[in-house]
Motif scaffolding. Sequence first.
Motif, PDB file in Angstrom:
ATOM      1  N   LYS A  15      16.079 -52.642 -17.454  1.00 53.56           N
ATOM      2  CA  LYS A  15      15.250 -53.542 -18.250  1.00 53.56           C
ATOM      3  C   LYS A  15      15.929 -53.820 -19.593  1.00 53.56           C
ATOM      4  O   LYS A  15      16.429 -52.893 -20.249  1.00 53.56           O
ATOM      5  CB  LYS A  15      13.872 -52.918 -18.488  1.00 53.56           C
ATOM      6  N   HIS A  16      15.957 -55.091 -19.975  1.00 51.04           N
ATOM      7  CA  HIS A  16      16.402 -55.435 -21.324  1.00 51.04           C
ATOM      8  C   HIS A  16      15.176 -55.452 -22.226  1.00 51.04           C
ATOM      9  O   HIS A  16      14.196 -56.145 -21.958  1.00 51.04           O
ATOM     10  CB  HIS A  16      17.082 -56.808 -21.365  1.00 51.04           C
ATOM     11  N   ILE A  17      15.223 -54.666 -23.291  1.00 56.88           N
ATOM     12  CA  ILE A  17      14.104 -54.600 -24.228  1.00 56.88           C
ATOM     13  C   ILE A  17      14.553 -55.170 -25.568  1.00 56.88           C
ATOM     14  O   ILE A  17      15.595 -54.781 -26.107  1.00 56.88           O
ATOM     15  CB  ILE A  17      13.600 -53.156 -24.395  1.00 56.88           C
ATOM     16  N   SER A  18      13.773 -56.099 -26.087  1.00 57.30           N
ATOM     17  CA  SER A  18      14.111 -56.769 -27.353  1.00 57.30           C
ATOM     18  C   SER A  18      13.964 -55.818 -28.536  1.00 57.30           C
ATOM     19  O   SER A  18      13.448 -54.695 -28.403  1.00 57.30           O
ATOM     20  CB  SER A  18      13.191 -57.985 -27.553  1.00 57.30           C
ATOM     21  N   ASN A  19      14.408 -56.293 -29.705  1.00 57.52           N
ATOM     22  CA  ASN A  19      14.250 -55.521 -30.929  1.00 57.52           C
ATOM     23  C   ASN A  19      12.814 -55.033 -31.083  1.00 57.52           C
ATOM     24  O   ASN A  19      11.860 -55.767 -30.837  1.00 57.52           O
ATOM     25  CB  ASN A  19      14.579 -56.380 -32.162  1.00 57.52           C
ATOM     26  N   ARG A  20      12.686 -53.778 -31.499  1.00 57.39           N
ATOM     27  CA  ARG A  20      11.370 -53.242 -31.813  1.00 57.39           C
ATOM     28  C   ARG A  20      11.426 -52.579 -33.182  1.00 57.39           C
ATOM     29  O   ARG A  20      12.486 -52.188 -33.656  1.00 57.39           O
ATOM     30  CB  ARG A  20      10.948 -52.202 -30.762  1.00 57.39           C
ATOM     31  N   LYS A  21      10.270 -52.477 -33.806  1.00 55.35           N
ATOM     32  CA  LYS A  21      10.179 -51.703 -35.036  1.00 55.35           C
ATOM     33  C   LYS A  21       9.703 -50.301 -34.668  1.00 55.35           C
ATOM     34  O   LYS A  21       8.875 -50.124 -33.776  1.00 55.35           O
ATOM     35  CB  LYS A  21       9.229 -52.367 -36.027  1.00 55.35           C
ATOM     36  N   ILE A  22      10.221 -49.329 -35.387  1.00 55.15           N
ATOM     37  CA  ILE A  22       9.960 -47.943 -35.010  1.00 55.15           C
ATOM     38  C   ILE A  22       9.764 -47.079 -36.260  1.00 55.15           C
ATOM     39  O   ILE A  22      10.417 -47.296 -37.289  1.00 55.15           O
ATOM     40  CB  ILE A  22      11.127 -47.389 -34.151  1.00 55.15           C
ATOM     41  N   LEU A  77       6.086 -44.221 -33.132  1.00 54.28           N
ATOM     42  CA  LEU A  77       5.281 -45.403 -32.857  1.00 54.28           C
ATOM     43  C   LEU A  77       6.231 -46.581 -32.747  1.00 54.28           C
ATOM     44  O   LEU A  77       7.098 -46.778 -33.614  1.00 54.28           O
ATOM     45  CB  LEU A  77       4.261 -45.649 -33.976  1.00 54.28           C
ATOM     46  N   LEU A  78       6.069 -47.358 -31.684  1.00 55.50           N
ATOM     47  CA  LEU A  78       6.937 -48.501 -31.410  1.00 55.50           C
ATOM     48  C   LEU A  78       6.112 -49.784 -31.469  1.00 55.50           C
ATOM     49  O   LEU A  78       4.991 -49.832 -30.957  1.00 55.50           O
ATOM     50  CB  LEU A  78       7.562 -48.362 -30.020  1.00 55.50           C
ATOM     51  N   PHE A  79       6.689 -50.824 -32.073  1.00 55.75           N
ATOM     52  CA  PHE A  79       5.969 -52.078 -32.238  1.00 55.75           C
ATOM     53  C   PHE A  79       6.858 -53.265 -31.883  1.00 55.75           C
ATOM     54  O   PHE A  79       8.058 -53.261 -32.183  1.00 55.75           O
ATOM     55  CB  PHE A  79       5.518 -52.275 -33.691  1.00 55.75           C
ATOM     56  N   GLU A  80       6.244 -54.266 -31.251  1.00 54.63           N
ATOM     57  CA  GLU A  80       6.920 -55.548 -31.191  1.00 54.63           C
ATOM     58  C   GLU A  80       6.982 -56.092 -32.617  1.00 54.63           C
ATOM     59  O   GLU A  80       6.047 -55.936 -33.396  1.00 54.63           O
ATOM     60  CB  GLU A  80       6.138 -56.516 -30.294  1.00 54.63           C
ATOM     61  N   GLU A  81       8.084 -56.743 -32.951  1.00 53.57           N
ATOM     62  CA  GLU A  81       8.310 -57.155 -34.337  1.00 53.57           C
ATOM     63  C   GLU A  81       7.200 -58.046 -34.893  1.00 53.57           C
ATOM     64  O   GLU A  81       6.836 -57.952 -36.057  1.00 53.57           O
ATOM     65  CB  GLU A  81       9.658 -57.878 -34.452  1.00 53.57           C
ATOM     66  N   GLU A  82       6.632 -58.909 -34.063  1.00 55.36           N
ATOM     67  CA  GLU A  82       5.652 -59.876 -34.560  1.00 55.36           C
ATOM     68  C   GLU A  82       4.312 -59.240 -34.898  1.00 55.36           C
ATOM     69  O   GLU A  82       3.487 -59.846 -35.581  1.00 55.36           O
ATOM     70  CB  GLU A  82       5.425 -60.980 -33.529  1.00 55.36           C
ATOM     71  N   PHE A  83       4.071 -58.009 -34.471  1.00 57.31           N
ATOM     72  CA  PHE A  83       2.753 -57.411 -34.638  1.00 57.31           C
ATOM     73  C   PHE A  83       2.662 -56.436 -35.810  1.00 57.31           C
ATOM     74  O   PHE A  83       1.618 -55.824 -36.012  1.00 57.31           O
ATOM     75  CB  PHE A  83       2.324 -56.689 -33.357  1.00 57.31           C
ATOM     76  N   ILE A  84       3.711 -56.256 -36.564  1.00 59.95           N
ATOM     77  CA  ILE A  84       3.647 -55.300 -37.658  1.00 59.95           C
ATOM     78  C   ILE A  84       4.510 -55.799 -38.814  1.00 59.95           C
ATOM     79  O   ILE A  84       5.612 -56.282 -38.618  1.00 59.95           O
ATOM     80  CB  ILE A  84       4.113 -53.895 -37.192  1.00 59.95           C
ATOM     81  N   ASN A  85       3.975 -55.696 -40.027  1.00 56.88           N
ATOM     82  CA  ASN A  85       4.706 -56.140 -41.214  1.00 56.88           C
ATOM     83  C   ASN A  85       4.936 -55.019 -42.210  1.00 56.88           C
ATOM     84  O   ASN A  85       5.419 -55.246 -43.307  1.00 56.88           O
ATOM     85  CB  ASN A  85       3.938 -57.270 -41.910  1.00 56.88           C
TER      86      ASN A  85
END
Length: 276
Positions: A127-134, A192-200
């Motif tokens: 699986k290719h997983i895009s950038n995430r915030k961690i 905790l892992l986040f898709e970039e668009e959901f956390i600022n």
Amino acid sequence: MNPKVLIGQMAKLHNISTQTLRYYDNIELFKPMYIDKENSYRFYGVEQFAHLDSILFLRALGLTLEEINTFLVKKDLDTLISILNNKEIDIENEIERLKTKLKIIKSKVELINQYKLKEVFHICRLKHISNRKIIKTYFHKSRDIVEFEFGIKHLSSTIGDDLCLFNGLIGIIIDEQMVKEEVFDYWKGVTLLFEEEFINSEGLEILPAGQYATIVFEGSYDKGKEDYLKLLQWIKDNDFEVTGDAYLVTITDVAFSKLEKEYITEIQIPIRKLFP
């Protein structure tokens, strides 16, 4: 019609409770205009109807009683426009927050529906997983449930977002070296892992996009060892090598269901081809 009304009639005419009117009276926001000298009955005048309408209108817009009182002290058009302009900004910001919440809800429903299908379990996939915030914290002692639970609370309070445990995914970290040694039971920390668009939130790192070997299992974390070993064998058989820490990513757990069979976890191991 009598130009003076008692509190019960005033409340009924304006569709509010007598308790509300008494409270407004106590804080001197809106007081009865007349007092009968003989029986001390307190009356509102019909000329006060518009005054109360103003209060209820501004309250319905979400203004605080303090803000309303500020307006009533001056009660001119410039003050009204200033208050309404500020409230317009508040409402627009709230609309954006609600749009974000709606997007989070839709994403969570889509994620759960995607993973609860029986055909996704116990199958090795690339699986290719895009950038995430961690954001992560490490344990002093492996697999300590106290450190795990307090670690999650520490991470969520650091982020300072009430929804972070809903719009993010909890992950157990298995050290890269432990992965290479095929050790499943030694857990390095929690994340905790986040898709970039959901956390600022500030202070989060970027987990770069990449290729992951993945497998999904149901039940508690302990049920994942067989799938973990199966995935490691798949990595070897397909000429990949491990390039970093592995993550046991929680899709659903006790926070979402009381049924252990509905707990869903995905093992994600970063990899690359040995022979490009």
